[in-house]
Design a protein around this motif. Structure first.
Motif, PDB file in Angstrom:
ATOM      1  N   LYS A  72       0.875  -1.296   0.048  1.00  0.00           N
ATOM      2  CA  LYS A  72      -0.262  -0.157  -0.186  1.00  0.00           C
ATOM      3  C   LYS A  72       0.973   1.172   0.053  1.00  0.00           C
ATOM      4  O   LYS A  72       0.543   2.208  -0.702  1.00  0.00           O
ATOM      5  N   ILE A  73       1.953   1.278   0.841  1.00  0.00           N
ATOM      6  CA  ILE A  73       2.645   2.441   0.917  1.00  0.00           C
ATOM      7  C   ILE A  73       3.628   2.503  -0.537  1.00  0.00           C
ATOM      8  O   ILE A  73       3.596   3.639  -1.010  1.00  0.00           O
ATOM      9  N   TYR A  74       3.851   1.626  -1.083  1.00  0.00           N
ATOM     10  CA  TYR A  74       4.560   1.365  -2.406  1.00  0.00           C
ATOM     11  C   TYR A  74       3.671   2.148  -3.389  1.00  0.00           C
ATOM     12  O   TYR A  74       3.992   2.916  -4.155  1.00  0.00           O
ATOM     13  N   ASP A  75       2.363   1.362  -3.463  1.00  0.00           N
ATOM     14  CA  ASP A  75       1.324   2.181  -4.280  1.00  0.00           C
ATOM     15  C   ASP A  75       1.241   3.483  -4.240  1.00  0.00           C
ATOM     16  O   ASP A  75       0.939   4.260  -5.287  1.00  0.00           O
ATOM     17  N   LYS A  76       1.473   4.064  -3.146  1.00  0.00           N
ATOM     18  CA  LYS A  76       0.873   5.290  -2.799  1.00  0.00           C
ATOM     19  C   LYS A  76       1.998   6.348  -3.142  1.00  0.00           C
ATOM     20  O   LYS A  76       1.889   7.496  -3.790  1.00  0.00           O
ATOM     21  N   TYR A  77       3.296   5.823  -3.046  1.00  0.00           N
ATOM     22  CA  TYR A  77       4.574   6.792  -3.052  1.00  0.00           C
ATOM     23  C   TYR A  77       5.274   6.399  -4.362  1.00  0.00           C
ATOM     24  O   TYR A  77       6.306   7.182  -4.820  1.00  0.00           O
ATOM     25  N   GLU A  78       4.925   5.393  -4.887  1.00  0.00           N
ATOM     26  CA  GLU A  78       5.960   4.941  -6.279  1.00  0.00           C
ATOM     27  C   GLU A  78       6.173   6.115  -7.380  1.00  0.00           C
ATOM     28  O   GLU A  78       7.446   6.144  -7.583  1.00  0.00           O
ATOM     29  N   LYS A  79       5.089   6.567  -7.704  1.00  0.00           N
ATOM     30  CA  LYS A  79       5.252   7.649  -8.738  1.00  0.00           C
ATOM     31  C   LYS A  79       6.068   9.011  -8.225  1.00  0.00           C
ATOM     32  O   LYS A  79       7.063   9.481  -8.836  1.00  0.00           O
ATOM     33  N   LEU A  80       5.728   9.286  -7.070  1.00  0.00           N
ATOM     34  CA  LEU A  80       6.638  10.513  -6.528  1.00  0.00           C
ATOM     35  C   LEU A  80       8.095  10.208  -6.168  1.00  0.00           C
ATOM     36  O   LEU A  80       8.742  11.115  -6.649  1.00  0.00           O
ATOM     37  N   LEU A  81       8.187   8.910  -5.765  1.00  0.00           N
ATOM     38  CA  LEU A  81       9.719   8.805  -5.593  1.00  0.00           C
ATOM     39  C   LEU A  81      10.264   8.340  -6.783  1.00  0.00           C
ATOM     40  O   LEU A  81      11.561   8.579  -6.935  1.00  0.00           O
ATOM     41  N   TYR A  82       9.829   7.904  -7.775  1.00  0.00           N
ATOM     42  CA  TYR A  82      10.243   7.511  -9.190  1.00  0.00           C
ATOM     43  C   TYR A  82      10.756   8.692  -9.760  1.00  0.00           C
ATOM     44  O   TYR A  82      11.721   9.058 -10.377  1.00  0.00           O
ATOM     45  N   SER A  83       9.743   9.844  -9.712  1.00  0.00           N
ATOM     46  CA  SER A  83       9.978  11.124 -10.385  1.00  0.00           C
ATOM     47  C   SER A  83      11.021  11.751  -9.592  1.00  0.00           C
ATOM     48  O   SER A  83      11.950  12.334 -10.375  1.00  0.00           O
ATOM     49  N   PHE A  84      11.046  11.611  -8.342  1.00  0.00           N
ATOM     50  CA  PHE A  84      12.143  12.362  -7.464  1.00  0.00           C
ATOM     51  C   PHE A  84      13.431  11.673  -8.034  1.00  0.00           C
ATOM     52  O   PHE A  84      14.332  12.426  -8.152  1.00  0.00           O
ATOM     53  N   ALA A  85      13.675  10.380  -8.069  1.00  0.00           N
ATOM     54  CA  ALA A  85      14.648   9.847  -8.252  1.00  0.00           C
ATOM     55  C   ALA A  85      15.260  10.136  -9.560  1.00  0.00           C
ATOM     56  O   ALA A  85      16.516  10.373  -9.837  1.00  0.00           O
ATOM     57  N   TYR A  86      14.405  10.139 -10.548  1.00  0.00           N
ATOM     58  CA  TYR A  86      14.782  10.242 -12.119  1.00  0.00           C
ATOM     59  C   TYR A  86      15.481  11.719 -11.938  1.00  0.00           C
ATOM     60  O   TYR A  86      16.116  11.757 -12.812  1.00  0.00           O
ATOM     61  N   LYS A  87      14.793  12.781 -11.608  1.00  0.00           N
ATOM     62  CA  LYS A  87      15.120  13.986 -11.558  1.00  0.00           C
ATOM     63  C   LYS A  87      16.504  14.141 -11.007  1.00  0.00           C
ATOM     64  O   LYS A  87      17.519  14.778 -11.595  1.00  0.00           O
ATOM     65  N   THR A  88      16.669  13.454 -10.009  1.00  0.00           N
ATOM     66  CA  THR A  88      18.198  13.346  -9.250  1.00  0.00           C
ATOM     67  C   THR A  88      19.188  12.422 -10.158  1.00  0.00           C
ATOM     68  O   THR A  88      20.193  13.177 -10.196  1.00  0.00           O
TER      69      THR A  88
END
Length: 189
Positions: A22-38
């Motif tokens: 559930k935590i993964y589903d909620k935050y995966e897009k935000l974290l992936y986007s942040f990681a990709y920008k970094t």
């Protein structure tokens, strides 16, 4: 009723894989986007994501509700994990503790970063209002993970100038975001 992040986190601590999902589903897009920008690479971004959730699952990273929002905590883990991944891949040694060495200075709130990401179009609009020099430093510091010292060296400016530009940029971004929010957000026009 949706479960709060803290409640899901408590379940993860007891080994509940469903709560982790559930935590993964909620935050995966935000974290992936942040990681990709970094990181700037799909594979590295995926590695960051995997590392973040492994740290949570294996309890190498622990959340304390009294210290702030869960979303701020998880994006902080993603930031430092992305920097670690970049270090491994590029064999660069960043000294994270050099970022804010003045005694009364406080690092800009990661919570601000999370909220900015959640309001992406508003941030992009506010970033357009920054002077070129400030915009460049914000991108290097928050999205490329460079230390203030590294930014100063790369741009051939003093460390004090870097710190001042970051402070001024954050102040201006907050002001611009307030104006945008007051207007009711960013128009599609």
């Amino acid at each position: 009723m949706k479960e709060r992040d803290y409640d899901l986190y408590q379940k993860i601590l007891t080994g509940d894989k469903h709560a982790l999902e559930k935590i993964y589903d909620k935050y995966e897009k935000l974290l992936y986007s942040f990681a990709y920008k970094t990181c700037g690479h799909r594979e590295m971004s995926e590695e960051v994501m995997q590392e973040v959730f492994m740290k949570i699952w294996t309890q190498k990273a622990t959340y304390d509700e009294t210290k702030g929002k869960f979303s701020s905590w998880i994006i902080t883990i993603a930031r430092y994990t992305a920097i670690d991944v970049l270090r491994k891949k590029e064999n660069q040694n960043y000294a994270l503790d050099e970022e804010w060495d003045a005694p009364n200075e406080k690092e800009p709130s990661v919570e601000d970063l999370v909220e900015w990401k959640e309001r992406g179009s508003m941030i992009r609009e506010a970033m357009k209002q920054l002077p070129k020099e400030q915009k460049k430093i914000i991108m290097l510091f928050y999205f490329k993970g460079l230390t203030q010292q590294r930014i100063a060296e790369n741009l051939d400016i003093s460390l004090g100038t870097v710190k001042s530009r970051i402070r001024l940029a954050l102040k201006r971004l907050k002001k611009e975001l307030a104006i945008i929010e007051e207007k009711g957000g960013v128009s599609d026009a």
